[in-house]
Design an enzyme around this catalytic site. Structure first.
Site, PDB file in Angstrom:
ATOM      1  CB  CYS A 148      19.115   1.184   9.774  1.00  0.00           C
ATOM      2  SG  CYS A 148      19.556   2.035   8.578  1.00  0.00           S
ATOM      3  CG  ASP A 172      22.770  -1.069   5.511  1.00  0.00           C
ATOM      4  OD1 ASP A 172      22.833  -1.882   4.734  1.00  0.00           O
ATOM      5  OD2 ASP A 172      23.551   0.392   5.339  1.00  0.00           O
ATOM      6  NE  ARG A 204      25.894  -2.048   4.382  1.00  0.00           N
ATOM      7  CZ  ARG A 204      27.007  -0.983   4.933  1.00  0.00           C
ATOM      8  NH1 ARG A 204      28.268  -1.125   4.679  1.00  0.00           N
ATOM      9  NH2 ARG A 204      26.100   0.790   5.477  1.00  0.00           N
ATOM     10  CG  HIS A 222      23.520  -0.358  10.357  1.00  0.00           C
ATOM     11  ND1 HIS A 222      24.562  -0.089   9.833  1.00  0.00           N
ATOM     12  CD2 HIS A 222      22.698   0.879  10.643  1.00  0.00           C
ATOM     13  CE1 HIS A 222      23.944   0.758   8.609  1.00  0.00           C
ATOM     14  NE2 HIS A 222      22.797   1.139   8.882  1.00  0.00           N
ATOM     15  CB  CYS A 236      23.914   3.989   9.619  1.00  0.00           C
ATOM     16  SG  CYS A 236      22.416   3.813  10.323  1.00  0.00           S
TER      17      CYS A 236
HETATM   18 CO    CO Z   1      21.671   2.828   8.523  1.00  0.00          CO
END
Ligand code: CO
Length: 208
Positions: free
Chosen positions: A41, A43, A45, A97, A100
């Protein structure tokens, strides 16, 4: 984080690497032979290298919203093709994750504009597993389960490609499905049964 800080960090990083090995960048610039293609992803993080303790040169990385493998997305398909046919990676990891944002958005009944067609692919995962997901009354658990199911389905989408089927037969390429538990930092192996999935879907998706 400001830009000055970033360039300062970069200098420190160069110093660190060249202290350990003066020829570090000379060697790094020569070629790459990563053994793993990581699809994760976007993302902020969920940093592929950090969470796996990987070094430059060890992972070939593709990240997008909710770690999707969509057959008409030229970007991810080119990445898979290049990684498997040319770099000859040994493993493909699809890593989702918990928490998400993309998966969460797909659970909302809302018009999200240009995101609609992308999120549609996650909504299709929900529809494929609707019986199981509708039976989960706890909202958090349902969200977590959809994250896991999405990873599984994206692994299946990887396996549907001709280049992956060929590499599996020829040299035993593996496909792994993982979930990064952002609440604890742990990587959870969903233990995707690659040969079983392959035998199930080959009747329809055999491209050899
Ligand atoms: Co995500």
């Amino acid at each position: 984080m400001n830009f000055e800080q970033i360039f300062e960090n970069n200098k420190k990083w160069i110093a660190e690497k060249t202290t350990q090995n003066p020829a570090y960048f000379e060697e790094l610039s020569k070629n790459q032979s990563p053994e793993i293609l990581y699809i994760g992803c976007a993302d902020s993080r969920v940093t592929a290298e950090d969470l796996m303790g990987a070094q430059p040169g060890e992972l070939f990385v593709h990240r997008n919203v909710a770690n999707m493998v969509v057959s008409i997305d030229m970007n991810v398909m080119s990445v898979i093709n290049y990684a498997v046919a040319h770099l000859k990676v040994k493993h493909i990891i699809v890593c989702g994750h918990y928490e998400c944002g993309g998966v969460k958005a797909s659970l909302q009944q809302k018009d999200l504009g240009i995101l609609n067609p992308w999120l549609r692919n996650i909504r299709d995962v929900y529809r494929t597993h609707q019986t199981e997901l509708d039976a989960i009354t706890d909202t958090q658990k349902k969200f977590d389960r959809l994250v896991e199911k999405n990873v599984e389905e994206q692994c299946i989408n990887v396996i549907k490609t001709a280049v992956v089927q060929k590499a599996y037969k020829e040299r035993g390429l593996t496909v792994q499905g993982w979930v990064f538990d952002i609440r604890t930092g742990k990587i959870i192996d969903l233990k995707i049964d690659f040969p079983k999935i392959l035998s199930h879907i080959m009747k329809i998706y055999n491209l050899e």
